[in-house]
Structures are given as structure tokens and as C-alpha cells.
Write an enzyme that holds these catalytic residues in place. Structure first.
Site, PDB file in Angstrom:
ATOM      1  N   HIS A   1      80.647 -34.683  93.642  1.00  0.00           N
ATOM      2  CA  HIS A   1      81.080 -36.014  93.376  1.00  0.00           C
ATOM      3  C   HIS A   1      82.614 -35.912  93.106  1.00  0.00           C
ATOM      4  O   HIS A   1      83.318 -35.227  92.480  1.00  0.00           O
ATOM      5  CB  HIS A   1      80.762 -36.783  92.065  1.00  0.00           C
ATOM      6  CG  HIS A   1      79.142 -36.881  92.202  1.00  0.00           C
ATOM      7  ND1 HIS A   1      78.531 -37.939  93.102  1.00  0.00           N
ATOM      8  CD2 HIS A   1      78.170 -36.234  91.590  1.00  0.00           C
ATOM      9  CE1 HIS A   1      77.238 -37.675  92.944  1.00  0.00           C
ATOM     10  NE2 HIS A   1      77.100 -36.832  91.875  1.00  0.00           N
TER      11      HIS A   1
ATOM     12  N   ARG B   1      82.563 -42.723  83.817  1.00  0.00           N
ATOM     13  CA  ARG B   1      82.731 -44.010  84.447  1.00  0.00           C
ATOM     14  C   ARG B   1      81.679 -44.984  84.025  1.00  0.00           C
ATOM     15  O   ARG B   1      81.057 -44.767  82.830  1.00  0.00           O
ATOM     16  CB  ARG B   1      82.474 -44.012  86.036  1.00  0.00           C
ATOM     17  CG  ARG B   1      83.848 -43.042  86.472  1.00  0.00           C
ATOM     18  CD  ARG B   1      83.630 -43.012  88.088  1.00  0.00           C
ATOM     19  NE  ARG B   1      83.809 -44.290  88.619  1.00  0.00           N
ATOM     20  CZ  ARG B   1      83.308 -44.460  90.008  1.00  0.00           C
ATOM     21  NH1 ARG B   1      82.851 -43.465  90.772  1.00  0.00           N
ATOM     22  NH2 ARG B   1      83.642 -45.716  90.521  1.00  0.00           N
TER      23      ARG B   1
ATOM     24  N   ARG C   1      88.774 -47.216 100.127  1.00  0.00           N
ATOM     25  CA  ARG C   1      88.215 -47.719  99.059  1.00  0.00           C
ATOM     26  C   ARG C   1      88.587 -47.256  97.892  1.00  0.00           C
ATOM     27  O   ARG C   1      88.855 -46.080  97.486  1.00  0.00           O
ATOM     28  CB  ARG C   1      86.557 -47.361  99.192  1.00  0.00           C
ATOM     29  CG  ARG C   1      86.276 -45.826  98.744  1.00  0.00           C
ATOM     30  CD  ARG C   1      84.949 -45.570  99.026  1.00  0.00           C
ATOM     31  NE  ARG C   1      84.221 -45.870  98.007  1.00  0.00           N
ATOM     32  CZ  ARG C   1      82.937 -45.229  97.741  1.00  0.00           C
ATOM     33  NH1 ARG C   1      82.705 -44.259  98.045  1.00  0.00           N
ATOM     34  NH2 ARG C   1      82.218 -45.805  96.589  1.00  0.00           N
TER      35      ARG C   1
ATOM     36  N   TYR D   1      89.136 -42.723  94.197  1.00  0.00           N
ATOM     37  CA  TYR D   1      88.930 -41.551  95.002  1.00  0.00           C
ATOM     38  C   TYR D   1      90.012 -40.951  95.856  1.00  0.00           C
ATOM     39  O   TYR D   1      90.021 -40.279  96.711  1.00  0.00           O
ATOM     40  CB  TYR D   1      87.846 -42.239  96.182  1.00  0.00           C
ATOM     41  CG  TYR D   1      86.685 -42.581  95.559  1.00  0.00           C
ATOM     42  CD1 TYR D   1      85.781 -42.008  94.873  1.00  0.00           C
ATOM     43  CD2 TYR D   1      86.240 -44.115  95.136  1.00  0.00           C
ATOM     44  CE1 TYR D   1      84.553 -42.332  94.272  1.00  0.00           C
ATOM     45  CE2 TYR D   1      85.227 -44.674  94.881  1.00  0.00           C
ATOM     46  CZ  TYR D   1      84.120 -43.658  94.147  1.00  0.00           C
ATOM     47  OH  TYR D   1      83.268 -44.132  93.482  1.00  0.00           O
TER      48      TYR D   1
ATOM     49  N   GLU E   1      75.444 -30.403  94.402  1.00  0.00           N
ATOM     50  CA  GLU E   1      75.780 -31.716  94.288  1.00  0.00           C
ATOM     51  C   GLU E   1      77.284 -31.813  93.941  1.00  0.00           C
ATOM     52  O   GLU E   1      77.625 -31.107  93.031  1.00  0.00           O
ATOM     53  CB  GLU E   1      74.889 -32.380  93.124  1.00  0.00           C
ATOM     54  CG  GLU E   1      75.319 -34.029  92.865  1.00  0.00           C
ATOM     55  CD  GLU E   1      74.569 -34.434  91.673  1.00  0.00           C
ATOM     56  OE1 GLU E   1      73.721 -33.775  91.022  1.00  0.00           O
ATOM     57  OE2 GLU E   1      74.586 -35.671  91.610  1.00  0.00           O
TER      58      GLU E   1
ATOM     59  N   ASN F   1      79.629 -45.226 101.968  1.00  0.00           N
ATOM     60  CA  ASN F   1      80.909 -45.612 101.582  1.00  0.00           C
ATOM     61  C   ASN F   1      81.834 -44.364 101.621  1.00  0.00           C
ATOM     62  O   ASN F   1      83.153 -44.838 101.546  1.00  0.00           O
ATOM     63  CB  ASN F   1      81.045 -46.605 100.335  1.00  0.00           C
ATOM     64  CG  ASN F   1      80.122 -47.798 100.695  1.00  0.00           C
ATOM     65  OD1 ASN F   1      80.312 -48.389 101.644  1.00  0.00           O
ATOM     66  ND2 ASN F   1      79.082 -47.733  99.836  1.00  0.00           N
TER      67      ASN F   1
HETATM   68  C1  DQA Z   1      80.755 -40.736  94.169  1.00  0.00           C
HETATM   69  C2  DQA Z   1      80.315 -41.334  92.711  1.00  0.00           C
HETATM   70  C3  DQA Z   1      79.337 -42.475  93.076  1.00  0.00           C
HETATM   71  O1  DQA Z   1      79.020 -43.196  91.819  1.00  0.00           O
HETATM   72  C4  DQA Z   1      80.015 -43.714  94.041  1.00  0.00           C
HETATM   73  O2  DQA Z   1      78.793 -44.383  94.184  1.00  0.00           O
HETATM   74  C5  DQA Z   1      80.385 -43.013  95.305  1.00  0.00           C
HETATM   75  C6  DQA Z   1      81.205 -41.853  95.210  1.00  0.00           C
HETATM   76  C7  DQA Z   1      81.664 -39.702  94.025  1.00  0.00           C
HETATM   77  O3  DQA Z   1      82.057 -39.030  95.031  1.00  0.00           O
HETATM   78  O4  DQA Z   1      82.644 -39.605  93.041  1.00  0.00           O
HETATM   79  O5  DQA Z   1      80.187 -43.702  96.377  1.00  0.00           O
HETATM   80  O6  DQA Z   1      79.542 -39.851  94.495  1.00  0.00           O
END
Ligand code: DQA
Length: 140
Positions: free
Chosen positions: A99, A106, A17, A22, A97, A10
């Protein structure tokens, strides 16, 4: 330094989205941002996105002996995928990692990350800038 950037499900829908979470910028804009960030550090990057868990596992396995580091935003697989965790453990390539959102502030379902068990560092809540911060980790 050769870094593989992996974006999970996604993330190709960025801009469409949930823009309140985001942002309004699309995936291509993220790709261009990452390319510029990598160039400023003189890093070589490959940027990969998939909506499929097994395809991401295959990509991680194929990184062995090719890449010096991995930057991964596993998206929803963050919270579910032992397969991605195991693939990262198998190749043992230093991984950061990322995000876009702050997963810790959240819903409860987003608070646990399997990938955090292997990641050298987790960066969340900094939007696109988080990818640059992740690349900078590899300058240390
Ligand atoms: C994400 C956070 C995840 O919980 C979510 O499912 C995503 C995007 C982020 O970049 O904030 O698809 O990884």
C-alpha cells in the site's frame, strides 16, 4: 524470477486522486519505477491494473504455473474482497501486499486487510518505494 504486479481500483488515477495521500506522481511514473526496480534485480515483471474485482480474480487464476510471485496493491478491495483472498489462496503463489499509504494510521475502515491473511509480507506507507521493497522480498 517472474513476478506479476497487480494494482487495484483507482490506482490508475494516481497524481490526480488525493495527492496529499498518494503523491503527485502519476500511474505511468509508478509503472516506470516498478520496471526499473525489477530490472535492477534482474526480475521479469508484468504490471497489471484493473478497477474490477472479477478481472483481478481472473488475472490471479491465470498466474498459476506462469509466475513465481505476486505483488499486489488491491486498493479498496484490500478491505472488502474475500474473492481476491480466495483466488490468492487457490493459486498458492507467494504474495507480497503493498500500500502506498499507511493503512493502519488512516480511517478505521482501512485497518482490516483480507489479503494480509495470505500475504507473506505487507508493506505500507512507503509510497512507490514499497513496490521495490516488495520485489526485494523475492530475493530472500
Ligand atoms: C491503498 C489504500 C487503500 O485503503 C485505498 O483504498 C487505495 C490505495 C494504498 O495504496 O495506500 O485505493 O491501497
Amino acid at each position: 524470477m517472474k513476478i506479476l504486479i497487480i494494482n487495484g481500483p483507482n490506482l490508475n488515477m494516481l497524481g490526480i486522486r488525493e495527492p496529499s495521500i498518494y503523491g503527485k506522481q502519476d500511474y505511468n511514473t509508478l509503472v516506470e519505477f516498478i520496471k526499473r526496480s525489477a530490472a535492477s534485480l534482474s526480475f521479469e515483471v508484468e504490471i497489471f491494473q484493473s478497477n474490477h474485482e472479477g478481472v483481478i480474480v481472473d488475472k490471479i487464476q491465470a498466474a498459476l504455473g506462469v509466475f513465481d510471485g505476486i505483488v499486489i496493491n488491491p486498493a479498496a478491495y484490500t478491505h472488502t474482497s474475500i474473492a481476491i483472498l480466495d483466488a490468492l489462496k487457490a493459486v498458492d503463489i507467494p504474495t507480497v501486499e503493498v500500500h502506498l499509504s499507511d493503512i493502519n494510521s488512516r480511517e478505521d475502515i482501512r485497518k482490516h486487510s483480507f489479503v494480509s491473511m495470505v500475504a507473506k509480507k505487507t508493506i505500507c506507507g512507503h509510497g512507490f518505494e514499497g513496490y521495490k521493497m516488495a520485489l526485494e522480498y523475492f530475493t530472500l
